[in-house]
Write an enzyme that holds these catalytic residues in place. Structure first.
Site, PDB file in Angstrom:
ATOM      1  N   ASN A 168       0.864  -1.181   0.000  1.00 37.92           N
ATOM      2  CA  ASN A 168       0.000   0.000   0.000  1.00 37.92           C
ATOM      3  C   ASN A 168       0.903   1.234   0.000  1.00 37.92           C
ATOM      4  OD1 ASN A 168      -1.813   2.019   0.431  1.00 37.92           O
ATOM      5  ND2 ASN A 168      -2.511   1.316   2.444  1.00 37.92           N
ATOM      6  N   LYS A 223       0.078   4.227  -0.310  1.00 40.24           N
ATOM      7  CA  LYS A 223      -0.607   5.384   0.292  1.00 40.24           C
ATOM      8  C   LYS A 223      -0.398   6.622  -0.580  1.00 40.24           C
ATOM      9  CE  LYS A 223      -0.328   3.121   4.729  1.00 40.24           C
ATOM     10  NZ  LYS A 223      -0.309   3.205   6.173  1.00 40.24           N
ATOM     11  N   HIS A 257      -9.707   0.974   5.076  1.00 39.89           N
ATOM     12  CA  HIS A 257      -8.391   1.137   5.711  1.00 39.89           C
ATOM     13  C   HIS A 257      -8.550   2.079   6.907  1.00 39.89           C
ATOM     14  CE1 HIS A 257      -4.271   2.351   6.434  1.00 39.89           C
ATOM     15  NE2 HIS A 257      -3.905   1.261   5.781  1.00 39.89           N
ATOM     16  N   GLU A 307      -6.948   4.490   7.907  1.00 41.26           N
ATOM     17  CA  GLU A 307      -6.792   5.926   7.592  1.00 41.26           C
ATOM     18  C   GLU A 307      -8.074   6.473   6.959  1.00 41.26           C
ATOM     19  OE1 GLU A 307      -3.075   5.387   5.525  1.00 41.26           O
ATOM     20  OE2 GLU A 307      -2.194   4.841   7.452  1.00 41.26           O
ATOM     21  N   GLU A 321      -5.308  -4.976  10.575  1.00 37.89           N
ATOM     22  CA  GLU A 321      -4.274  -3.949  10.709  1.00 37.89           C
ATOM     23  C   GLU A 321      -4.522  -3.159  11.997  1.00 37.89           C
ATOM     24  OE1 GLU A 321      -2.244  -2.732   6.874  1.00 37.89           O
ATOM     25  OE2 GLU A 321      -4.103  -1.592   6.905  1.00 37.89           O
ATOM     26  N   GLY A 337       2.507   2.345  10.817  1.00 39.93           N
ATOM     27  CA  GLY A 337       3.446   3.454  10.699  1.00 39.93           C
ATOM     28  C   GLY A 337       4.150   3.816  11.999  1.00 39.93           C
ATOM     29  N   SER A 379       3.546  -2.012  10.249  1.00 37.98           N
ATOM     30  CA  SER A 379       4.991  -1.955  10.497  1.00 37.98           C
ATOM     31  C   SER A 379       5.743  -3.227  10.109  1.00 37.98           C
ATOM     32  CB  SER A 379       5.273  -1.603  11.961  1.00 37.98           C
ATOM     33  OG  SER A 379       4.838  -0.293  12.237  1.00 37.98           O
TER      34      SER A 379
HETATM   35  P1  13P Z   1       2.961   0.440   7.647  1.00 38.36           P
HETATM   36  O1  13P Z   1       3.509  -0.830   7.056  1.00 38.36           O
HETATM   37  O2  13P Z   1       3.666   1.674   7.169  1.00 38.36           O
HETATM   38  O3  13P Z   1       2.831   0.354   9.132  1.00 38.36           O
HETATM   39  O4  13P Z   1       1.464   0.590   7.066  1.00 38.36           O
HETATM   40  C1  13P Z   1       0.606  -0.491   7.143  1.00 38.36           C
HETATM   41  C2  13P Z   1      -0.602  -0.166   6.369  1.00 38.36           C
HETATM   42  O5  13P Z   1      -1.360   0.710   6.735  1.00 38.36           O
HETATM   43  C3  13P Z   1      -0.844  -0.925   5.128  1.00 38.36           C
HETATM   44  O6  13P Z   1      -2.124  -0.716   4.652  1.00 38.36           O
END
Ligand code: 13P
Length: 262
Positions: A11, A13, A96, A98, A168, A174, A214
């Site tokens: 992803n 982002k 997701h 976010e 997740e 992150g 992560s």
């Molecule tokens: P990170 O791997 O940066 O923690 O992000 C995970 C994520 O949100 C994948 O959709």
């Protein structure tokens, strides 16, 4: 009998421009080739999906979208429809954290998006996960399962069988705080248990469950033997081609070594 496969999804982002993703795709194509034992996909930003699909043609890497509109068509300024994505992507992330936490998407919206995706023959990656507070209050299982039940509400057992659920935990995204594989496996088993009680044994056996939060090349190894975890959803580490290729490699290695053998 159909069997689950291993899947690793990147992803990206909102991190790359179109030229930057072109460069990354070129590097990934070189590193991720040959006889892959698992499915690999990348989720670029919407503006990049068209060129990425040309760049990844005849490669081992599939494409996913990071989001989709719930409605198919109409006056929804700024949204991207499932019809616009059809033919370019195989997977679409829905819900997701976010999207849920920054853009206020609730389970009802996520359920509508998941339905839109499956009705157009693409695979939804339905994301669920608890916040740090919820985890500290020992509510992880209850939060994840209630998000999941509400987010899958509009799918049939057959559609769920062909879907992907991504666990997740928000506190792991992150932050560098990767969830322990045993902890993620426990939630993944609970997820499969819920699918069994709602949709039956076959759906529970076939649905794919990913872990995200992560993940790095080092930690990817630790998830490969988790019985209920079929893959990884990778954010930050997927922006580095060496790291992402190493995640794919480390997660794909086959059998668990026999006890006593290193
Ligand atoms: P990170 O791997 O940066 O923690 O992000 C995970 C994520 O949100 C994948 O959709």
């Amino acid at each position: 009998m159909a069997k689950r496969k291993k899947i690793v999804i990147a992803n990206w982002k909102m991190n790359l421009t179109v030229p930057e993703s072109t460069v990354l795709i070129e590097k990934l194509k070189k590193e991720i080739s040959g006889n892959l034992q698992l499915e690999v996909a990348v989720c670029p930003s919407f503006v990049d999906i068209y060129s990425a699909s040309a760049e990844l043609k005849n490669s081992k890497i599939s494409i996913g979208a990071q989001n989709v509109a719930e409605e198919e068509k109409g006056s929804y300024t700024g949204e991207v429809s499932v019809l616009a994505l059809k033919g370019f992507v195989k997977y679409i992330l829905v819900g997701h954290s976010e999207r849920r936490n920054i853009f206020g998407e609730n389970d009802k919206v996520v359920a509508g998006k998941a339905e839109t995706v499956v009705r157009h023959d693409m695979t939804p990656v339905i994301c669920v996960g608890e916040t740090l507070h919820e985890r500290e209050d020992k509510l992880s299982k209850i939060v994840v399962l209630s998000q999941l039940e509400a987010s899958c509400k509009q799918l049939t057992a057959e559609e769920i069988s062909e879907s992907i659920i991504a666990y997740e935990p928000v506190w792991a995204i992150g932050t560098g705080h990767v969830c322990l594989p045993e902890e993620a496996e426990k939630i993944a088993a609970d997820i499969r248990g819920l699918i069994k009680s709602l949709y039956g044994e076959k759906a529970a056996r076939l649905v794919h469950i990913l872990y995200g939060g992560s993940v790095t090349a080092k930690t990817a190894k630790d998830f490969r033997y988790a019985k209920n975890i079929d893959g990884l959803l990778v954010g930050g580490a997927s922006l580095d081609h060496h790291e992402f290729a190493a995640i794919v490699k480390n997660f794909s290695s086959e059998k668990k070594p026999k006890k006593g053998r290193k």
